[in-house]
Design a protein around this motif. Structure first.
Motif, PDB file in Angstrom:
ATOM      1  N   ALA A  27       0.832  -1.205   0.000  1.00 33.59           N
ATOM      2  CA  ALA A  27       0.000   0.000   0.000  1.00 33.59           C
ATOM      3  C   ALA A  27       0.866   1.255   0.000  1.00 33.59           C
ATOM      4  O   ALA A  27       0.576   2.232  -0.704  1.00 33.59           O
ATOM      5  CB  ALA A  27      -0.927   0.005   1.219  1.00 33.59           C
ATOM      6  N   LEU A  28       1.956   1.234   0.783  1.00 34.65           N
ATOM      7  CA  LEU A  28       2.866   2.381   0.817  1.00 34.65           C
ATOM      8  C   LEU A  28       3.572   2.542  -0.521  1.00 34.65           C
ATOM      9  O   LEU A  28       3.721   3.656  -1.025  1.00 34.65           O
ATOM     10  CB  LEU A  28       3.883   2.207   1.945  1.00 34.65           C
ATOM     11  N   ARG A  29       4.003   1.425  -1.110  1.00 35.42           N
ATOM     12  CA  ARG A  29       4.672   1.493  -2.416  1.00 35.42           C
ATOM     13  C   ARG A  29       3.719   2.032  -3.485  1.00 35.42           C
ATOM     14  O   ARG A  29       4.114   2.800  -4.353  1.00 35.42           O
ATOM     15  CB  ARG A  29       5.195   0.113  -2.815  1.00 35.42           C
ATOM     16  N   GLU A  30       2.451   1.608  -3.418  1.00 32.78           N
ATOM     17  CA  GLU A  30       1.465   2.088  -4.386  1.00 32.78           C
ATOM     18  C   GLU A  30       1.212   3.584  -4.209  1.00 32.78           C
ATOM     19  O   GLU A  30       1.086   4.327  -5.194  1.00 32.78           O
ATOM     20  CB  GLU A  30       0.156   1.313  -4.225  1.00 32.78           C
ATOM     21  N   ALA A  31       1.132   4.050  -2.964  1.00 28.94           N
ATOM     22  CA  ALA A  31       0.952   5.478  -2.702  1.00 28.94           C
ATOM     23  C   ALA A  31       2.139   6.264  -3.250  1.00 28.94           C
ATOM     24  O   ALA A  31       1.975   7.361  -3.810  1.00 28.94           O
ATOM     25  CB  ALA A  31       0.798   5.729  -1.208  1.00 28.94           C
ATOM     26  N   PRO A 263       1.099  15.550   7.518  1.00 28.48           N
ATOM     27  CA  PRO A 263       2.151  15.210   6.560  1.00 28.48           C
ATOM     28  C   PRO A 263       1.574  14.361   5.434  1.00 28.48           C
ATOM     29  O   PRO A 263       0.553  13.690   5.602  1.00 28.48           O
ATOM     30  CB  PRO A 263       3.143  14.409   7.413  1.00 28.48           C
ATOM     31  N   GLY A 264       2.195  14.409   4.278  1.00 26.07           N
ATOM     32  CA  GLY A 264       1.742  13.593   3.165  1.00 26.07           C
ATOM     33  C   GLY A 264       0.642  14.251   2.360  1.00 26.07           C
ATOM     34  O   GLY A 264       0.500  15.473   2.326  1.00 26.07           O
ATOM     35  N   ARG A 302     -10.694   7.094   2.216  1.00 29.92           N
ATOM     36  CA  ARG A 302      -9.884   6.019   1.640  1.00 29.92           C
ATOM     37  C   ARG A 302      -8.427   6.277   2.000  1.00 29.92           C
ATOM     38  O   ARG A 302      -7.872   7.318   1.654  1.00 29.92           O
ATOM     39  CB  ARG A 302     -10.058   5.970   0.125  1.00 29.92           C
ATOM     40  N   ARG A 303      -7.807   5.328   2.708  1.00 30.04           N
ATOM     41  CA  ARG A 303      -6.430   5.478   3.155  1.00 30.04           C
ATOM     42  C   ARG A 303      -5.536   4.453   2.467  1.00 30.04           C
ATOM     43  O   ARG A 303      -5.805   3.247   2.510  1.00 30.04           O
ATOM     44  CB  ARG A 303      -6.339   5.315   4.674  1.00 30.04           C
ATOM     45  N   PHE A 304      -4.473   4.952   1.843  1.00 30.32           N
ATOM     46  CA  PHE A 304      -3.480   4.079   1.244  1.00 30.32           C
ATOM     47  C   PHE A 304      -2.329   3.828   2.232  1.00 30.32           C
ATOM     48  O   PHE A 304      -1.681   2.794   2.200  1.00 30.32           O
ATOM     49  CB  PHE A 304      -2.919   4.699  -0.038  1.00 30.32           C
ATOM     50  N   SER A 305      -2.057   4.793   3.069  1.00 31.44           N
ATOM     51  CA  SER A 305      -1.010   4.689   4.075  1.00 31.44           C
ATOM     52  C   SER A 305      -1.241   5.811   5.073  1.00 31.44           C
ATOM     53  O   SER A 305      -2.179   6.607   4.945  1.00 31.44           O
ATOM     54  CB  SER A 305       0.387   4.823   3.455  1.00 31.44           C
TER      55      SER A 305
END
Length: 314
Positions: A27-31, A263-264, A302-305
């Motif tokens: 999920a982090l890599r996709e984000a 952040p992000g 919707r949370r990816f990370s």
């Protein structure tokens, strides 16, 4: 190769640290992939990091192979990577007006989501909002604050030597006339909102002309112009009490404001951007604010990370 703005470089540094902390999941890599695709500058910054791989490994094991989970330790790692990114720019092409190399060296600064209260030598109260940096210079004849980035709230104190109190931004200066006021600097524009008494605004391109802003008024100005006086936004200083107070805001505007404290990436789908929202929200926990939106509006989060979330329709 064009110059990269500070926000992009900081985001690249944060991704570098996050992807090398512990074991990043898919999920982090996709984000991260989505972040790279969103703007050509993101990929450019990431490619610059790739060229610095050797130097990154030489800085310290904490940078090349970060293992500390504490947020403060991560922030130090991000700043180390960011410093290398900035230093690698062609002959220092990032000018002080458009980058935050001076921000890193500022007298006082806050990180994303952090707020701070200072009491200056003359008794003036200075509040720093999220992601803010200031320099302070008191002399025999002047009291000066330079806002390098972000937003400040000032409650001036009476000075025994009657020295003027002046706030400088990249666009011009604001002279306090015994007052309480908020100054926000963003994207080549300075916004001043006055809560008590008055201020005088002078853009750098027209220093001989002063615009007086009274209590209950606010104004935007750039280097060459001052906009029309407007009624001040209610509760513009609520952040100094760790609150975000809004009245009939579009959801897109609310999410954009909330993004400043996280952040992000925090996005808002076009399908829900026009929904209206009012209320008082505690800035100490932005995740709770987002979760509470689903109880009052037809939206889902919707949370990816931890660093990537989007508000979408249900």
């Amino acid at each position: 190769m064009s110059s990269l703005d500070f926000a992009t470089l900081e985001a690249a540094a944060r991704w570098y640290v996050d992807l090398r902390s512990d074991s990043p999941n898919e999920a982090l890599r996709e984000a991260h992939r989505r972040w790279l695709e969103r703007d050509p500058r993101h990929r450019q910054a990431w490619e610059r990091l790739g060229r610095l791989q050797g130097k990154l490994e030489q800085v310290s094991p904490a940078v090349a192979r970060p293992t500390l989970a504490a947020a403060r330790a991560k922030r130090r790692d991000v700043l180390k990577v960011l410093s290398l990114l900035i230093a690698s720019g062609a002959a220092g092409t990032l000018a002080w007006q458009t980058t935050s190399l001076p921000t890193l060296m500022a007298d006082h600064r806050t990180g994303t989501g952090e707020r701070r209260r200072l009491r200056l030598d003359d008794g003036t109260e200075l509040h720093l909002n999220t992601a803010t940096a200031v320099d302070i210079h008191y002399s025999a004849s002047l009291r000066e604050v330079r806002l390098l980035s972000g937003e400040i709230l000032i409650q001036t104190a009476r000075d025994a030597n009657a020295r003027p109190f002046i706030v400088h931004t990249a666009e011009g200066s604001i002279r306090a006339l015994g007052t309480r006021f908020v100054v926000r600097h963003n994207d080549g524009l300075t916004t001043v909102s006055v809560q008590e008494h008055a201020v005088e605004v002078r853009p750098f391109g027209a220093v001989q002309t002063a615009t007086r802003v009274e209590a209950g008024q606010q104004v935007d100005f750039g280097e060459q112009h001052v906009g029309l006086l407007q009624p001040a936004i209610a509760h513009a200083d609520a952040w100094s009490r760790d609150m975000l107070v809004v009245s009939d805001w579009a959801l897109a505007a609310f999410i954009s404001e909330l993004q400043r404290y996280r952040p992000g990436h925090l996005g808002c789908a076009a399908s829900v951007a026009g929904l209206r929202i009012s209320g008082a929200f505690h800035l100490a926990d932005t995740d709770t604010i987002l979760d509470n939106l689903t109880a009052t509006l037809p939206v889902r989060i919707r949370r990816f990370s931890r660093y990537w979330a989007s508000v979408e329709s249900v």
